[in-house]
Design a protein around this motif. Structure first.
Motif, PDB file in Angstrom:
ATOM      1  N   MET A   1       0.837  -1.176   0.000  1.00  0.00           N
ATOM      2  CA  MET A   1       0.000   0.000   0.000  1.00  0.00           C
ATOM      3  C   MET A   1       0.887   1.246   0.000  1.00  0.00           C
ATOM      4  SD  MET A   1      -1.321   0.147   3.985  1.00  0.00           S
ATOM      5  CE  MET A   1      -2.023   1.774   3.758  1.00  0.00           C
ATOM      6  N   ARG A   2       0.270   2.401  -0.266  1.00  0.00           N
ATOM      7  CA  ARG A   2       1.004   3.660  -0.208  1.00  0.00           C
ATOM      8  C   ARG A   2       0.675   4.390   1.082  1.00  0.00           C
ATOM      9  NH1 ARG A   2       4.324   4.929  -3.989  1.00  0.00           N
ATOM     10  NH2 ARG A   2       4.184   3.767  -5.928  1.00  0.00           N
ATOM     11  N   LEU A   3       1.715   4.876   1.740  1.00  0.00           N
ATOM     12  CA  LEU A   3       1.569   5.615   2.981  1.00  0.00           C
ATOM     13  C   LEU A   3       2.436   6.857   2.868  1.00  0.00           C
ATOM     14  CD1 LEU A   3       0.277   5.383   5.847  1.00  0.00           C
ATOM     15  CD2 LEU A   3       2.431   4.373   6.585  1.00  0.00           C
ATOM     16  N   ASP A   4       1.811   8.018   2.941  1.00  0.00           N
ATOM     17  CA  ASP A   4       2.525   9.288   2.753  1.00  0.00           C
ATOM     18  C   ASP A   4       3.302   9.303   1.443  1.00  0.00           C
ATOM     19  OD1 ASP A   4       1.571  10.204   5.224  1.00  0.00           O
ATOM     20  OD2 ASP A   4       3.272   9.328   6.293  1.00  0.00           O
ATOM     21  N   GLY A   5       2.705   8.730   0.409  1.00  0.00           N
ATOM     22  CA  GLY A   5       3.317   8.723  -0.915  1.00  0.00           C
ATOM     23  C   GLY A   5       4.383   7.672  -1.132  1.00  0.00           C
ATOM     24  N   LEU A   7       5.685   3.545  -0.993  1.00  0.00           N
ATOM     25  CA  LEU A   7       5.229   2.170  -1.036  1.00  0.00           C
ATOM     26  C   LEU A   7       5.694   1.458   0.231  1.00  0.00           C
ATOM     27  CD1 LEU A   7       3.707   0.234  -2.933  1.00  0.00           C
ATOM     28  CD2 LEU A   7       5.922  -0.439  -3.858  1.00  0.00           C
ATOM     29  N   VAL A   8       4.757   0.891   0.983  1.00  0.00           N
ATOM     30  CA  VAL A   8       5.084   0.166   2.211  1.00  0.00           C
ATOM     31  C   VAL A   8       4.365  -1.181   2.197  1.00  0.00           C
ATOM     32  CG1 VAL A   8       5.417   2.294   3.536  1.00  0.00           C
ATOM     33  CG2 VAL A   8       3.195   1.130   3.596  1.00  0.00           C
ATOM     34  N   ILE A   9       4.830  -2.082   3.046  1.00  0.00           N
ATOM     35  CA  ILE A   9       4.204  -3.385   3.220  1.00  0.00           C
ATOM     36  C   ILE A   9       3.449  -3.367   4.538  1.00  0.00           C
ATOM     37  CG2 ILE A   9       4.600  -5.876   3.424  1.00  0.00           C
ATOM     38  CD1 ILE A   9       5.398  -4.644   0.683  1.00  0.00           C
ATOM     39  N   ARG A  10       2.179  -3.816   4.504  1.00  0.00           N
ATOM     40  CA  ARG A  10       1.375  -3.891   5.721  1.00  0.00           C
ATOM     41  C   ARG A  10       0.964  -5.336   5.961  1.00  0.00           C
ATOM     42  NH1 ARG A  10      -4.720  -1.717   6.164  1.00  0.00           N
ATOM     43  NH2 ARG A  10      -4.934  -3.464   4.745  1.00  0.00           N
ATOM     44  N   ARG A  11       1.230  -5.824   7.171  1.00  0.00           N
ATOM     45  CA  ARG A  11       0.697  -7.123   7.592  1.00  0.00           C
ATOM     46  C   ARG A  11      -0.474  -6.836   8.531  1.00  0.00           C
ATOM     47  NH1 ARG A  11       4.098 -11.144   6.026  1.00  0.00           N
ATOM     48  NH2 ARG A  11       6.341 -10.777   6.112  1.00  0.00           N
ATOM     49  N   ASP A  12      -1.639  -7.395   8.204  1.00  0.00           N
ATOM     50  CA  ASP A  12      -2.841  -7.178   9.001  1.00  0.00           C
ATOM     51  C   ASP A  12      -3.214  -8.490   9.676  1.00  0.00           C
ATOM     52  OD1 ASP A  12      -5.291  -6.619  10.102  1.00  0.00           O
ATOM     53  OD2 ASP A  12      -6.225  -5.957   8.240  1.00  0.00           O
ATOM     54  N   ILE A  13      -3.012  -8.570  10.986  1.00  0.00           N
ATOM     55  CA  ILE A  13      -3.310  -9.794  11.736  1.00  0.00           C
ATOM     56  C   ILE A  13      -4.788 -10.136  11.631  1.00  0.00           C
ATOM     57  CG2 ILE A  13      -3.197 -10.892  14.020  1.00  0.00           C
ATOM     58  CD1 ILE A  13      -0.481 -10.052  12.602  1.00  0.00           C
ATOM     59  N   GLY A  52       0.450  -4.262  17.345  1.00  0.00           N
ATOM     60  CA  GLY A  52      -0.189  -5.485  17.832  1.00  0.00           C
ATOM     61  C   GLY A  52      -1.185  -6.064  16.864  1.00  0.00           C
ATOM     62  N   ARG A  53      -1.614  -5.288  15.890  1.00  0.00           N
ATOM     63  CA  ARG A  53      -2.500  -5.795  14.844  1.00  0.00           C
ATOM     64  C   ARG A  53      -1.936  -5.547  13.448  1.00  0.00           C
ATOM     65  NH1 ARG A  53      -8.837  -5.746  13.231  1.00  0.00           N
ATOM     66  NH2 ARG A  53      -8.415  -6.046  11.020  1.00  0.00           N
ATOM     67  N   HIS A  54      -1.356  -4.379  13.240  1.00  0.00           N
ATOM     68  CA  HIS A  54      -0.793  -4.027  11.934  1.00  0.00           C
ATOM     69  C   HIS A  54       0.709  -3.832  12.061  1.00  0.00           C
ATOM     70  CE1 HIS A  54      -5.016  -2.538  11.657  1.00  0.00           C
ATOM     71  NE2 HIS A  54      -4.941  -3.209  10.513  1.00  0.00           N
ATOM     72  N   LEU A  55       1.442  -4.465  11.165  1.00  0.00           N
ATOM     73  CA  LEU A  55       2.881  -4.230  11.068  1.00  0.00           C
ATOM     74  C   LEU A  55       3.127  -3.524   9.739  1.00  0.00           C
ATOM     75  CD1 LEU A  55       5.825  -6.474  11.962  1.00  0.00           C
ATOM     76  CD2 LEU A  55       5.739  -5.525   9.662  1.00  0.00           C
ATOM     77  N   PHE A  56       3.804  -2.395   9.807  1.00  0.00           N
ATOM     78  CA  PHE A  56       4.187  -1.664   8.604  1.00  0.00           C
ATOM     79  C   PHE A  56       5.700  -1.715   8.481  1.00  0.00           C
ATOM     80  CE2 PHE A  56       0.134   0.152   9.792  1.00  0.00           C
ATOM     81  CZ  PHE A  56      -0.523   0.322   8.579  1.00  0.00           C
ATOM     82  N   ARG A  57       6.180  -2.083   7.297  1.00  0.00           N
ATOM     83  CA  ARG A  57       7.614  -2.075   7.042  1.00  0.00           C
ATOM     84  C   ARG A  57       7.860  -1.488   5.666  1.00  0.00           C
ATOM     85  NH1 ARG A  57       9.108  -5.855   3.376  1.00  0.00           N
ATOM     86  NH2 ARG A  57       7.974  -7.823   3.240  1.00  0.00           N
ATOM     87  N   SER A  58       9.069  -1.000   5.468  1.00  0.00           N
ATOM     88  CA  SER A  58       9.403  -0.410   4.177  1.00  0.00           C
ATOM     89  C   SER A  58       9.436  -1.493   3.099  1.00  0.00           C
ATOM     90  CB  SER A  58      10.740   0.312   4.249  1.00  0.00           C
ATOM     91  OG  SER A  58      11.778  -0.606   4.559  1.00  0.00           O
ATOM     92  N   HIS A  59       9.227  -1.069   1.889  1.00  0.00           N
ATOM     93  CA  HIS A  59       9.271  -1.969   0.734  1.00  0.00           C
ATOM     94  C   HIS A  59      10.705  -2.048   0.225  1.00  0.00           C
ATOM     95  CE1 HIS A  59       9.049  -2.560  -3.722  1.00  0.00           C
ATOM     96  NE2 HIS A  59       8.351  -3.585  -3.313  1.00  0.00           N
TER      97      HIS A  59
END
Length: 198
Positions: A1-5, A7-13, A52-59
């Motif tokens: 997904m895009r966050l603040d312009g 590209l990031v990876i989101r893991r949604d538990i 604890g529910r969403h992990l955001f990491r750089s692409h």
């Protein structure tokens, strides 16, 4: 997904099946802990947030190894240096048999992703060293696939001597693991080889 312009990876538990959410949360927490230790190492994702529910990491841009098919010996020299930096930070990846966890970045250099099974052990004792050696052995298995002529005698020796727990896993649990992963979870990675039965 895009966050603040960006590209990031989101893991949604919450996207996991209800009966797997505890395991998914544990895996995401392990990844967050490892990425905190590995902050700012080139070729690795950076942890952006974990609530604890969403992990955001750089692409990390690039192709997974099975698509990038790195045949240049320099790729493996750089991959060994990257692993050395990971291990020096007190982290072992524990899932490097899977080709999709290795990236061939646009400039041809290696990258690493998916730290859900990583172990953080700052003391780097005997158990850590065994696991680190297995990280290296798994990288050398990929080198044997794509660039076998560049394997040194020492690297061939490492390939020929897996850790006792790797041998035990292969002889006992691996077939059951594949059955459960494929039947219950629909997961057919097969370490980058696609949907093949073996």
């Amino acid at each position: 997904m895009r966050l603040d312009g960006k590209l990031v990876i989101r893991r949604d538990i919450g996207a996991a099946r209800w009966w797997l959410r505890g395991l998914a949360r544990l895996a995401a927490a392990r990844e967050a802990k490892a990425l905190r230790r590995l902050d700012r190492i080139e070729g690795l994702p950076c942890l952006l947030a974990w609530d604890g529910r969403h992990l955001f990491r750089s692409h990390v841009p690039g192709l997974p190894m099975q698509q990038g098919r790195p045949v240049d010996p320099d790729y493996y020299r750089q991959a060994l240096r990257l692993l050395a930096r990971v291990h020096a930070a007190g982290v072992v990846h524990n899932d490097l048999a899977k080709e999709p966890n290795w990236l061939v970045q646009p400039d041809g250099v290696p990258g690493l992703v998916d730290f859900q099974l990583a172990s953080v052990r700052p003391d780097r004792g005997a158990a850590f060293r065994r696991m680190a050696r297995e990280d290296i052995r798994h990288l050398l298995k990929h080198k044997r696939t794509y660039c076998p002529e560049a394997l040194s005698a020492r690297q061939r020796q490492i390939l020929a001597t897996p850790a006792w727990y790797s041998r035990l896993w292969r002889m006992t649990v691996k077939r059951l693991y594949k059955l459960v992963a494929r039947r219950l979870f629909g997961y057919w990675d097969n370490e980058g080889k696609g949907r093949v039965r073996d």
